[in-house]
Scaffold this active site. Structure first.
Site, PDB file in Angstrom:
ATOM      1  N   HIS A  23       0.767  -1.229   0.054  1.00 13.33           N
ATOM      2  CA  HIS A  23      -0.110   0.020  -0.088  1.00 13.33           C
ATOM      3  C   HIS A  23       0.857   1.236  -0.146  1.00 13.33           C
ATOM      4  O   HIS A  23       0.473   2.077   0.682  1.00 13.33           O
ATOM      5  CB  HIS A  23      -1.036  -0.187   1.133  1.00 13.33           C
ATOM      6  CG  HIS A  23      -0.673   0.008   2.412  1.00 13.33           C
ATOM      7  ND1 HIS A  23       0.041  -1.352   2.999  1.00 13.33           N
ATOM      8  CD2 HIS A  23      -0.575   0.642   3.393  1.00 13.33           C
ATOM      9  CE1 HIS A  23       0.458  -1.272   4.160  1.00 13.33           C
ATOM     10  NE2 HIS A  23       0.231   0.280   4.700  1.00 13.33           N
ATOM     11  N   ARG A  40      19.377   9.002   0.259  1.00 15.92           N
ATOM     12  CA  ARG A  40      18.925  10.309   0.524  1.00 15.92           C
ATOM     13  C   ARG A  40      19.049  10.553   2.123  1.00 15.92           C
ATOM     14  O   ARG A  40      18.302  11.248   2.604  1.00 15.92           O
ATOM     15  CB  ARG A  40      17.273  10.401  -0.098  1.00 15.92           C
ATOM     16  CG  ARG A  40      17.205  10.330  -1.528  1.00 15.92           C
ATOM     17  CD  ARG A  40      15.691   9.892  -1.852  1.00 15.92           C
ATOM     18  NE  ARG A  40      15.608   9.932  -3.441  1.00 15.92           N
ATOM     19  CZ  ARG A  40      16.209   9.305  -4.381  1.00 15.92           C
ATOM     20  NH1 ARG A  40      16.671   8.319  -3.979  1.00 15.92           N
ATOM     21  NH2 ARG A  40      15.652   9.503  -5.343  1.00 15.92           N
TER      22      ARG A  40
HETATM   23  N1  INI Z   1       4.868   3.408   7.228  1.00 10.68           N
HETATM   24  C1  INI Z   1       5.959   3.869   6.790  1.00 10.68           C
HETATM   25  O1  INI Z   1       6.412   4.896   7.178  1.00 10.68           O
HETATM   26  N2  INI Z   1       6.938   3.371   5.825  1.00 10.68           N
HETATM   27  C2  INI Z   1       6.392   2.227   5.150  1.00 10.68           C
HETATM   28  O2  INI Z   1       7.348   1.839   4.077  1.00 10.68           O
HETATM   29  C3  INI Z   1       5.295   1.539   5.557  1.00 10.68           C
HETATM   30  N3  INI Z   1       4.829   0.318   4.806  1.00 10.68           N
HETATM   31  O3  INI Z   1       5.650  -0.284   4.021  1.00 10.68           O
HETATM   32  O4  INI Z   1       3.832  -0.108   4.849  1.00 10.68           O
HETATM   33  C4  INI Z   1       4.495   2.088   6.513  1.00 10.68           C
HETATM   34  N4  INI Z   1       3.255   1.412   6.898  1.00 10.68           N
HETATM   35  C5  INI Z   1       2.666   1.770   8.232  1.00 10.68           C
HETATM   36  C6  INI Z   1       1.725   3.126   8.105  1.00 10.68           C
HETATM   37  O5  INI Z   1       2.636   4.087   8.059  1.00 10.68           O
HETATM   38  C7  INI Z   1       0.962   2.721   9.215  1.00 10.68           C
HETATM   39  O6  INI Z   1       1.687   3.245  10.534  1.00 10.68           O
HETATM   40  C8  INI Z   1      -0.120   1.736   9.650  1.00 10.68           C
HETATM   41  O7  INI Z   1      -0.594   1.326   8.458  1.00 10.68           O
HETATM   42  C9  INI Z   1      -0.880   1.878  10.798  1.00 10.68           C
HETATM   43  O8  INI Z   1      -1.850   2.950  10.698  1.00 10.68           O
END
Ligand code: INI
Length: 156
Positions: free
Chosen positions: A91, A130
């Site tokens: 996602h 980065r």
């Molecule tokens: N959140 C991130 O900061 N980076 C990511 O790559 C990521 N992935 O890979 O899914 C990610 N998912 C968690 C999301 O931000 C929420 O914390 C989670 O869905 C709970 O609300």
């Protein structure tokens, strides 16, 4: 040539209270962004006691945290830091879109400068590049942009 009145931001962080909001997801990358942002602010005159670091689970939680902090009128600026890596999430697009849109909305609603230091990369290598390697440190760049914007808006 007619002189044009030009407003620019002096990169002086003395006296500013700054919040840094950083996600724990991909922490091994994000910690370098946090270090870069803090180092930049201290080297430009901020006091360590005026910088507060808030850690949240992931990029998706950055907007609501920025909004709460903005509503307090306690900070002159916020640096939002995180890393969303395409390879590691199905996602990716949703998280990137909601995080960036949400942060932009808070910035506009509260007219509070928010340095946007959310890495959105195809793979881990690009994220590492980065966050302090070949492509600079986007945490430091986000802090610099926030600082410059604070100083410009003060004069608007
Ligand atoms: N959140 C991130 O900061 N980076 C990511 O790559 C990521 N992935 O890979 O899914 C990610 N998912 C968690 C999301 O931000 C929420 O914390 C989670 O869905 C709970 O609300």
């Amino acid at each position: 040539m007619t002189a044009i009145k030009t407003i620019e931001g002096v990169l002086d962080a003395h006296g500013l209270k700054i919040a840094i909001v950083a996600s724990r997801f991909n922490d091994f990358v994000v910690q370098h962004l946090v270090d870069g942002a803090i180092d930049y602010l201290l080297r430009h005159g901020a006091s360590a006691e005026d910088i507060t670091l808030f850690k949240v689970p992931g990029a998706f939680e950055l907007p609501v945290t920025c909004k709460k902090l903005a509503s307090l009128s306690r900070y002159q600026g916020i640096v939002a830091l995180g890393a969303v890596i395409r390879g590691s999430t199905p996602h990716f697009d949703l998280v990137c879109a909601e995080a960036s849109k949400g942060i932009a909305q808070v910035e506009l609603q509260f007219m509070l400068p928010i340095g946007f230091g959310l890495l959105t990369t195809d793979n881990l290598e690009q994220a590492i590049e980065r966050s302090g390697a070949h492509a600079g440190n986007k945490g430091a760049e986000a802090a610099a942009a926030m600082l410059e914007t604070i100083r410009v808006l003060e004069q608007a």
